[in-house]
Design an enzyme around this catalytic site. Structure first.
Site, PDB file in Angstrom:
ATOM      1  N   LYS A   1       0.833  -1.204   0.000  1.00  0.00           N
ATOM      2  CA  LYS A   1       0.000   0.000   0.000  1.00  0.00           C
ATOM      3  C   LYS A   1       0.869   1.255   0.000  1.00  0.00           C
ATOM      4  O   LYS A   1       1.924   1.316   0.640  1.00  0.00           O
ATOM      5  CB  LYS A   1      -0.921   0.013   1.219  1.00  0.00           C
TER       6      LYS A   1
ATOM      7  N   GLN B 209      -0.739 -12.616  10.458  1.00  0.00           N
ATOM      8  CA  GLN B 209      -1.166 -12.463   9.070  1.00  0.00           C
ATOM      9  C   GLN B 209       0.095 -12.291   8.245  1.00  0.00           C
ATOM     10  O   GLN B 209       1.168 -12.045   8.799  1.00  0.00           O
ATOM     11  CB  GLN B 209      -2.070 -11.245   8.936  1.00  0.00           C
TER      12      GLN B 209
ATOM     13  N   GLU C 275      -6.370  -6.754  20.720  1.00  0.00           N
ATOM     14  CA  GLU C 275      -6.843  -5.606  19.935  1.00  0.00           C
ATOM     15  C   GLU C 275      -8.098  -6.080  19.209  1.00  0.00           C
ATOM     16  O   GLU C 275      -8.074  -6.431  18.031  1.00  0.00           O
ATOM     17  CB  GLU C 275      -5.753  -5.145  18.961  1.00  0.00           C
TER      18      GLU C 275
ATOM     19  N   ASP D 189      -2.864  -8.357  17.295  1.00  0.00           N
ATOM     20  CA  ASP D 189      -3.672  -7.712  16.272  1.00  0.00           C
ATOM     21  C   ASP D 189      -4.836  -8.614  15.858  1.00  0.00           C
ATOM     22  O   ASP D 189      -4.641  -9.782  15.498  1.00  0.00           O
ATOM     23  CB  ASP D 189      -2.780  -7.412  15.059  1.00  0.00           C
ATOM     24  N   ASN D 190      -6.048  -8.067  15.923  1.00  0.00           N
ATOM     25  CA  ASN D 190      -7.245  -8.773  15.446  1.00  0.00           C
ATOM     26  C   ASN D 190      -7.362 -10.217  15.936  1.00  0.00           C
ATOM     27  O   ASN D 190      -7.542 -11.142  15.137  1.00  0.00           O
ATOM     28  CB  ASN D 190      -7.283  -8.769  13.915  1.00  0.00           C
TER      29      ASN D 190
ATOM     30  N   LYS E 230       0.708   4.457   9.204  1.00  0.00           N
ATOM     31  CA  LYS E 230       0.763   3.042   8.816  1.00  0.00           C
ATOM     32  C   LYS E 230       1.394   2.864   7.434  1.00  0.00           C
ATOM     33  O   LYS E 230       1.900   1.784   7.122  1.00  0.00           O
ATOM     34  CB  LYS E 230      -0.644   2.449   8.792  1.00  0.00           C
ATOM     35  N   TYR E 231       1.328   3.906   6.602  1.00  0.00           N
ATOM     36  CA  TYR E 231       1.770   3.776   5.215  1.00  0.00           C
ATOM     37  C   TYR E 231       2.936   4.689   4.854  1.00  0.00           C
ATOM     38  O   TYR E 231       3.409   4.667   3.711  1.00  0.00           O
ATOM     39  CB  TYR E 231       0.596   4.069   4.266  1.00  0.00           C
TER      40      TYR E 231
END
Length: 705
Positions: free
Chosen positions: A294, A354, A453, A424-425, A563-564
């Protein structure tokens, strides 16, 4: 430890026990005849609705060392005899560690409550005892009947008999003497009736009974588990920053960025520690994928110099067991952790299960992912958000192999000094997996803490807490009005506290609420006060202290999201110019460290305010005596205007009983110290307030003892 250290049994009847609680008998003695209640759900004294109990004890309730646990139960009996209730705490060896008398919670409700305080980490347990309160029953009956001239001699004789037995059974000579003298006076017919009754019901006798309750028909519930963990599991202030941004620089000629490193990021640690934070949390520090990377603001096409999202983990440089080459080496990471530890900070690392499409697992273990009908691996989606740069894991094809690999990775980072993981998640993975992973890790390393989270459905968040997560993100971020906050504070401090510890993060890289976007600096100050004072766990993401409030259009995320891309923030310059919230955050964390009441979860009480936008709550804790300090009480009252756009005024009505005041001045007031401004006031049950959100939106008051 505890309010009630001893009991006195003054009858020959054997204690009755809850039907499910076994009774042990010495092998040398014959077992007595079975109790009529044996095998039944109700014991002699019914005990129901015990809290904190999670699914009838299937899971342990959560606690932290030295934290007050609110114990509640409904206890009653037939007839009109008075009932007493005691909570008993057992240490990990099974020995009785504390015994505290519970108090009625409401007239006619049969509900009782009180506090237990486990002192050390480990697997504790507790039980509730219900019993007939012989002394309370006698004093009530004696006063009613003697005042009516009914059974006067009988009531005095019963009191004499009761206190005579208490004198013989009491192990404390001074209290035994009080019981004996009272019994003698009750039998002295040279005194008038009122004097005899007064001798049996006077302050000295009541104080002795308070220390040694006169109990009969004692019924004990079965023991329920209580998992007591270290402070970091349930207390702490978190600060999140991206290591790659700390020290990142943009070339003025080419416009290209150079990444920060662990070495440059370590230079930010003293400022984080100076603000009073306990934990510095790092987003993933692993190699970042290049496929579908991204670009700025979540665009689908990245330029050759765009760093990508740290949550898109894995590339040819490695996966979850590797470090991004731009950040440094394992040696550099170890030095960063050591520098943090020297400043009193713990490092929390993101555990994001992930993978980027070019993660080594995608080639070596395609069975760990979900393959679509066209043969491609499914990328992550959270409609309307799409994460084309991330493959979620699938635990159903090879659960044993995938689980073993993740355990290996967690052990690897524990070996490098990480004792806290922000996951995370976690709600996108099976709950059984977390129960297994956290249970396995904590069996080996009880100090390791996992933060969920999980902004998701209540049932899943509750299940993750039961499965072992020590703490979780919460809905606090979206609770803004007085009514919403009151409801949520009651829920997390009373209803879910046994299994769910909320970490009140005020913002994250993913969350910039409308309240912060449009509330101005006052909104940032209000949310920091609510988080730091309302929960023993709170956190903020870097940039909050700079009032970063501009969102990407149509989203709750910051524009130019970190984040990017890299961010080069001038924290010191903003503070020097008086445009930073850092000094106020420092004050909040200083207040937290000075007041133990703020570091417990279950001790919050709401109070009334006449203004619909002013929230009032208190937190109270009694600190037990030590060999160096006497027992003391710590009470904080927070009065806060939750409307960032206005000045509010009105009347606060305090529940004085909840404050446990030792005594009021003749005019009904007590002294409070305002911890933000340093002012000192006299407060009472009714108090006027005026709070301008743009100046000081809150009072944080310490009750002077």
């Amino acid at each position: 430890m505890g309010e009630v250290a001893n009991v006195v049994s003054v009858t020959t009847s054997k204690p009755a026990r809850h039907a499910s609680a076994p009774t042990a008998h010495p092998a040398s003695e014959p077992s007595p005849a079975p109790s009529p209640t044996e095998g039944l759900r109700f014991g002699r004294i019914p005990i129901t609705n015990i809290q904190p109990v999670i699914e009838d004890g299937k899971f342990p309730a959560k606690a932290v060392r030295g934290g007050d646990i609110q114990v509640r139960a409904v206890v009653f009996r037939e007839g009109h005899d008075a009932v007493g209730v005691t909570a008993v705490l057992f240490d990990p060896s099974g020995a009785e560690a504390q015994r505290t008398r519970l108090k009625p919670l409401g007239k006619g409700s049969d509900a009782w409550g009180g506090v237990l305080t486990p002192a050390t980490v480990g697997e504790w347990s507790f039980a509730v005892e219900g019993w007939t309160d012989l002394y309370a029953t006698w004093t009530h009956n004696a006063q009613v009947k003697i005042n009516a001239g009914v059974d006067v001699d009988v009531m005095l004789a019963e009191g004499r008999q009761l206190l005579s037995r208490a004198a013989k059974a009491c192990p404390a000579p001074a209290d035994a003497k009080v019981f004996k003298q009272a019994a003698k006076a009750l039998a002295d017919d040279s005194l008038n009736t009122n004097d005899r009754l007064a001798a049996g019901t006077g302050p000295a006798v009541r104080a002795a009974v308070g220390r040694f309750p006169l109990r009969d028909l004692v019924t004990r519930s079965r023991r329920y588990p209580l998992q007591v963990e270290r402070d970091a599991a349930g207390r702490g202030a978190w600060y999140e920053f991206f290591p790659r941004s700390e020290g990142a620089r943009r070339d003025p000629t080419t416009g290209l960025w150079s990444s920060g490193t662990f070495t440059t990021a370590a230079r930010r640690l003293p400022a984080v520690a100076a603000m009073g934070f306990d934990v510095v949390y790092l987003p993933p520090i692993h190699p970042i994928g290049t496929i579908n990377r991204k670009g700025p603001n979540n665009t689908l096409v990245a330029g050759p110099a765009d760093p990508g999202s740290p949550w898109a983990i894995g590339s040819a440089a490695g996966g979850h067991d590797s470090i991004h080459p731009d950040l440094g080496t394992f040696g550099d990471f170890d030095a960063f952790v050591a520098a943090a530890n020297e400043l009193g900070l713990e490092v929390a690392l993101d555990l994001a299960l992930q993978c980027a499409p070019d993660h080594p697992w995608a080639t070596a273990h395609p069975e760990w992912f979900t393959t679509r009908v066209d043969g491609t691996i499914a990328y992550a989606e959270n409609p309307p958000k799409k994460y084309q740069d991330i493959y979620p894991l699938n635990f159903d094809n090879d659960p044993a192999g995938l689980s073993a690999e993740i355990l290996r990775i967690v052990r690897l980072w524990i070996g490098h000094g990480v004792k806290i993981f922000r996951v995370d998640n976690p709600h996108t993975k099976p709950v059984w997996f977390w129960e297994w992973l956290i249970g396995t890790v904590n069996a080996e390393n009880p100090d390791v803490v996992f933060l969920a989270e999980a902004f998701t459905r209540p049932a899943m968040m509750a299940a993750l807490g039961r499965a072992g997560f020590q703490q979780s993100y919460s809905y606090f971020t979206w609770r803004n009005t007085k009514e919403e906050l009151e409801e949520y504070l009651v829920h997390v401090s009373r209803e879910s506290a046994g299994y769910f510890r909320p970490n009140f993060f005020v913002n994250t890289p993913d969350i910039l609420t409308e309240f912060l976007q449009y509330g101005g600096p006052a909104a940032f100050k209000i949310r920091a006060i609510l988080a730091a004072m309302g929960s023993p766990l709170w956190g903020m993401y870097a940039g909050y202290e700079l009032f970063e409030h501009v969102a990407r259009p149509g989203s709750e995320e910051n524009i130019d999201n970190e984040k990017y891309q890299y961010k080069d923030r001038d924290f010191a310059g903003a503070e020097a110019a008086g445009k930073s919230l850092a000094p106020f955050v420092t004050l909040l964390n200083k207040i937290r460290r000075a007041h133990p009441s703020l570091l417990d979860l279950e001790n919050l009480t709401l109070h009334r305010s006449s203004d619909p936008s002013t929230l009032v709550f208190s937190k109270h804790k009694t600190i037990a005596a030590t060999k160096d300090e006497p027992a003391r009480k710590d009470t904080i009252i927070v009065v806060i205007n939750v409307d960032p756009h206005s000045m509010r005024e009105g009347q606060v009505t305090l529940d004085l009983e909840a404050l446990e005041l030792d005594g009021l001045a003749p005019d009904g007031t007590f002294i409070v110290d305002e911890l933000i401004t340093g002012a000192t006031w006299n407060w009472g049950r009714q108090n006027y307030f005026r709070l301008d959100a743009h100046l000081e939106p809150a009072h944080i008051l310490h009750v002077r003892r």
